[in-house]
Design an enzyme around this catalytic site. Structure first.
Site, mmCIF file in Angstrom:
data_model
loop_
_atom_site.group_PDB
_atom_site.id
_atom_site.type_symbol
_atom_site.label_atom_id
_atom_site.label_comp_id
_atom_site.label_asym_id
_atom_site.label_seq_id
_atom_site.Cartn_x
_atom_site.Cartn_y
_atom_site.Cartn_z
ATOM 1 N N GLY A 132 25.238 -18.062 21.648
ATOM 2 C CA GLY A 132 25.281 -16.921 22.558
ATOM 3 C C GLY A 132 24.612 -17.264 23.862
ATOM 4 C CG PHE A 186 15.183 -15.158 29.509
ATOM 5 C CD1 PHE A 186 14.376 -15.122 30.626
ATOM 6 C CD2 PHE A 186 15.264 -14.026 28.713
ATOM 7 C CE1 PHE A 186 13.653 -13.991 30.947
ATOM 8 C CE2 PHE A 186 14.546 -12.896 29.028
ATOM 9 C CZ PHE A 186 13.741 -12.867 30.153
ATOM 10 N N GLY A 187 19.099 -17.841 29.225
ATOM 11 C CA GLY A 187 19.747 -19.103 28.952
ATOM 12 C C GLY A 187 20.561 -19.043 27.675
ATOM 13 C CE LYS A 223 17.174 -17.581 25.225
ATOM 14 N NZ LYS A 223 17.110 -16.281 24.679
ATOM 15 C CG ASP A 227 16.849 -8.195 27.678
ATOM 16 O OD1 ASP A 227 17.487 -7.118 27.681
ATOM 17 O OD2 ASP A 227 17.397 -9.306 27.775
#
Ligand SMILES: *[C@@H]1O[C@H](CO)[C@@H](O)[C@H](O)[C@H]1NC(C)=O
Ligand SMILES: *[C@@H]1O[C@H](CO)[C@@H](O)[C@H](O)[C@H]1NC(C)=O
Ligand SMILES: *[C@@H]1O[C@H](CO)[C@@H](O)[C@H](O)[C@H]1NC(C)=O
Ligand SMILES: *[C@@H]1O[C@H](CO)[C@@H](O)[C@H](O)[C@H]1NC(C)=O
Ligand SMILES: *[C@@H]1O[C@H](CO)[C@@H](O)[C@H](O)[C@H]1NC(C)=O
Ligand SMILES: *[C@@H]1O[C@H](CO)[C@@H](O)[C@H](O)[C@H]1NC(C)=O
Length: 664
Positions: A350, A354-355, A371, A468
């Site tokens: 996904g 943030f990345g 991530k 978030d």
């Protein structure tokens, strides 16, 4: 310009969200191995094809029963379709058309086959099936929960209810649907709901006989189960301690007492010997299938879990002590590159604010999630390491575990534990996966997220505002324990600290951001509480706040929830899937809606803290306060001076970036 863009974005959201067709999954299908096979281009194949295509122009009728044959003599295809009595004519036709298409792909060569959906049953054969009682094979599906009270009382009420329904069904007459529902009060304050239905082509006696056979099977198949279905081609018997059917007018006042039982005639039944062996359960209930799925999944997960566990224990023994050192948690960039096949698209799980996140497998077999932070947030190596260490120390059952990090040039990577179930949004917004989420599980998820958030807000040394929180940031483990991910990102992105560069950046997701955050950039623990409230309402409704619509108007989820709450019909919000499930509890759901609405109140100070939310969730008896008007998030009141939903580079000013300032 932005004010033009935002409605556009929300429109795109809505379009994306609603193009996904919800294709029901068949509950069961059986390709008969007894009447033989056909080959392509034979008359039988052609007739079957014509039959299936004719369904697209089927005229609906009142009783939901269709008996259609195509072709002649020995190449004739006979079919019977029937909908459950509470299904509307137009839904019925759609169900049959879908069932037909599906069945011929599932059973490509068999002359006889049957498929069973929640709303309809469809079968075909080259032999005559109309006007025949077919009670074999019996199929039964049960829920998982057992009744634990007085056994005799349970059996007595259940038998009384079903016998009563059977007697009513057999006098309703052949022109009707032969569909009867009813309820009775059972032991331990339970209400028992029952449903019986025969196909209308069989005689009253046959119907009665078929139902007796079904009822007689309950003690052996479904002893003390709180919900069960016994199915045969000609009739179904179902009961549960919750109402699993739609209210329906069964052509008979339900106050009429059951007519006295006429003992079934015991003439020899010659029906269905030897040559018919197709299993054909009619109408079914979502929960039953769901529970079967859950059991299978649980077994699979247990196996996977134990294997992972063993590997992890070996791995973790190296670097699992309280004094985590950065070195033991540092991964070589090349190791992560190999683990993720060079961050290949296939491994991408996904993309967040943030990345991107990738799935990876280390050389020892351990699965990880990596991530790769987007490059516009670069911190010095030492700073990043220090922040990482702080964030990695946040450990809680409801937080995703950070296993390590990697730095290479401008690359910054975080390594997390891998959670096989991916994220909550994949379940709650999906009509099929949603069936795995019984109310008990949803409730557990709400509680888990609340605890994780409370830990971030209060109990951890850092006192972190997530900023978030949303369904796609809630990951689920094998036991459906929710784990919050992406916490501490503000720190790792150097947004809470000295430099001014990124402090003006709004992170967050459309639909979850509190309005004061969107419009003024003010955030606090209460902006997380707001996001939590949205999440609770989404979990209950199965709908996204950012792309909610109902039939009449475009209205966001919060407005819809609020309006229905004020009108005293808050349960309109509840996901239809949820209503059919065994653990459905309207009291608890109402409580959760109440809590959700308290969290999204417009006045920031009136929103509860996460500590109070947990008290409200756990205290089943204490009364909750009445929520005031929520802060409706609609594009038109958010555009003023912020950028967007998807949130980068807002040029807002009063940005309070210090997480420590907000009073507890
Ligand atoms: C059909 O399948 C059933 C169940 O799998 C089996 O018992 C039976 O022997 C099969 N019959 C034929 C003709 O293959
Ligand atoms: C019919 O086809 C099925 C699936 O290809 C096969 O397993 C079965 O043996 C066939 N039956 C007959 C009677 O040929
Ligand atoms: C159902 O099909 C049978 C066999 O084709 C036919 O005899 C009968 O009239 C049909 N009944 C209805 C109600 O369509
Ligand atoms: C159905 O098909 C099978 C196999 O082709 C055949 O043996 C049987 O006689 C057929 N039944 C009827 C009623 O035509
Ligand atoms: C219900 O009872 C059955 C058999 O008595 C048992 O195997 C099963 O574990 C019980 N289920 C639950 C949820 O307690
Ligand atoms: C019908 O069945 C009942 C119980 O199975 C039996 O006692 C009775 O003798 C049978 N009656 C006839 C007419 O066969």
């Amino acid at each position: 310009m932005l004010s033009l863009l935002l409605p556009l974005i929300s429109l795109i959201f809505q379009i994306q969200c609603f193009t996904v067709e919800s294709q029901p999954v068949p509950l069961n299908q059986i390709c008969s191995n007894v009447t033989g096979n056909f080959t392509v281009n034979t008359p039988y194949a052609v007739n079957l094809d014509r039959l299936i295509s004719s369904f697209s122009s089927l005229q609906s009728n009142d009783n939901g029963f269709y008996n259609i044959s195509v072709g002649d003599s020995d190449e004739k295809v006979n079919s019977i379709s029937q909908c459950r009595g509470d299904v509307k004519p137009e839904d019925c036709i759609n169900c049959i058309a879908m069932a037909g298409k599906r069945l011929v792909t599932l059973c490509p060569v068999q002359k006889e086959a049957i498929i069973w959906y929640d709303k309809c049953t469809f079968r075909y054969s080259n032999r005559t099936i109309f006007n025949r009682l077919e009670i074999f094979p019996h199929t039964s599906i049960t829920g998982t929960r057992n009744f634990t009270g007085d056994r005799d009382a349970w059996e007595k009420s259940l038998r009384g209810l079903l016998e009563g329904l059977k007697n009513r069904a057999s006098v309703i007459g052949r022109s009707k649907k032969n569909f009867v529902v009813g309820e009775t009060s059972g032991p331990s304050f339970q209400t028992l709901y029952g449903l019986v239905q025969c196909t209308p082509d069989i005689s009253e006696e046959d119907c009665s006989y078929c139902l007796s056979q079904g009822i007689a099977k309950i003690p052996s198949c479904c002893d003390l189960k709180m919900g069960s279905y016994v199915l045969s081609p000609s009739c179904i018997v179902a009961y549960a301690t919750w109402r699993f059917y739609d209210p329906v007018d069964t052509d008979e006042p339900s106050s009429v007492p059951a007519t006295p039982s006429r003992p079934p005639k015991n003439e020899t039944r010659t029906v269905m010997q030897g040559d018919k062996n197709r299993g054909v359960p009619p109408k079914a209930l979502i929960f039953a299938a769901a529970s079967v799925v859950i059991v299978v999944l649980l077994i699979v997960f247990l196996v996977v879990f134990l294997r992972l566990r063993r590997k992890k224990m070996i791995k973790n023994s190296e670097h699992k002590n309280e004094n985590i050192s950065t070195d033991s948690m540092r991964f070589n960039f090349s190791v992560l590159q190999d683990a993720t096949s060079h961050f290949s698209l296939e491994n991408k799980l996904g993309e967040g604010g943030f990345g991107a996140v990738y799935k990876g497998v280390l050389s020892d077999g351990q699965k990880i999630a990596v991530k790769r932070l987007s490059k516009n947030a670069q911190q010095g190596e030492t700073e990043f390491k220090n922040e990482f260490l702080l964030v990695a120390k946040l450990q809680h059952r409801n937080l995703v575990k950070l296993l390590g990090y990697s730095i290479e040039g401008t690359e910054r990577l975080l390594v997390y534990e891998f959670l096989p179930h991916t994220s909550l949004d994949k379940f709650i917004f999906d009509p099929i996966e949603g069936k795995q989420l019984e109310w008990e599980i949803r409730y557990k998820i709400i509680g888990g997220v609340a605890r994780g958030l409370l830990y971030l807000h209060q109990d951890s040394r850092l006192r972190i505002i997530h900023r978030d929180l949303k369904a796609s940031n809630i990951l689920l483990d094998e036991e459906m324990t929710p784990k919050i991910s992406d916490f501490g990102m503000a720190r790792l992105f150097d947004m809470d600290h000295t430099t001014q560069r990124y402090t003006n950046r709004i992170v967050g997701t459309f639909g979850y951001m509190a309005p004061e955050y969107v419009t003024h950039g003010q955030f606090s623990f209460k902006t997380d509480v707001y996001s939590f409230g949205v999440l609770v309402l989404e979990i209950i409704s199965g709908k996204k706040n950012s792309c909610f619509s109902n039939e009449d108007s475009i209205e966001d989820l919060l407005s819809f929830a609020w309006r229905n709450w004020k009108e005293g019909v808050a349960l309109n919000l509840v996901d239809k899937i949820l209503m059919t499930m065994s653990s459905y509890s309207s009291n608890m759901i109402l409580r959760c809606i109440n809590i959700g609405l308290l969290c999204v109140q417009e006045k920031v100070a009136e929103r509860p803290s996460m500590a109070s939310v947990l008290l409200m969730l756990d205290g089943h008896t204490t009364a909750l306060s009445e929520p005031s008007k929520p802060a409706f998030f609609s594009p038109s009141n958010a555009v003023s001076d912020s950028s967007s939903s998807l949130g980068h580079n807002a040029k807002t000013s009063n940005y309070n970036s210090n997480t420590e300032l907000y009073p507890r």
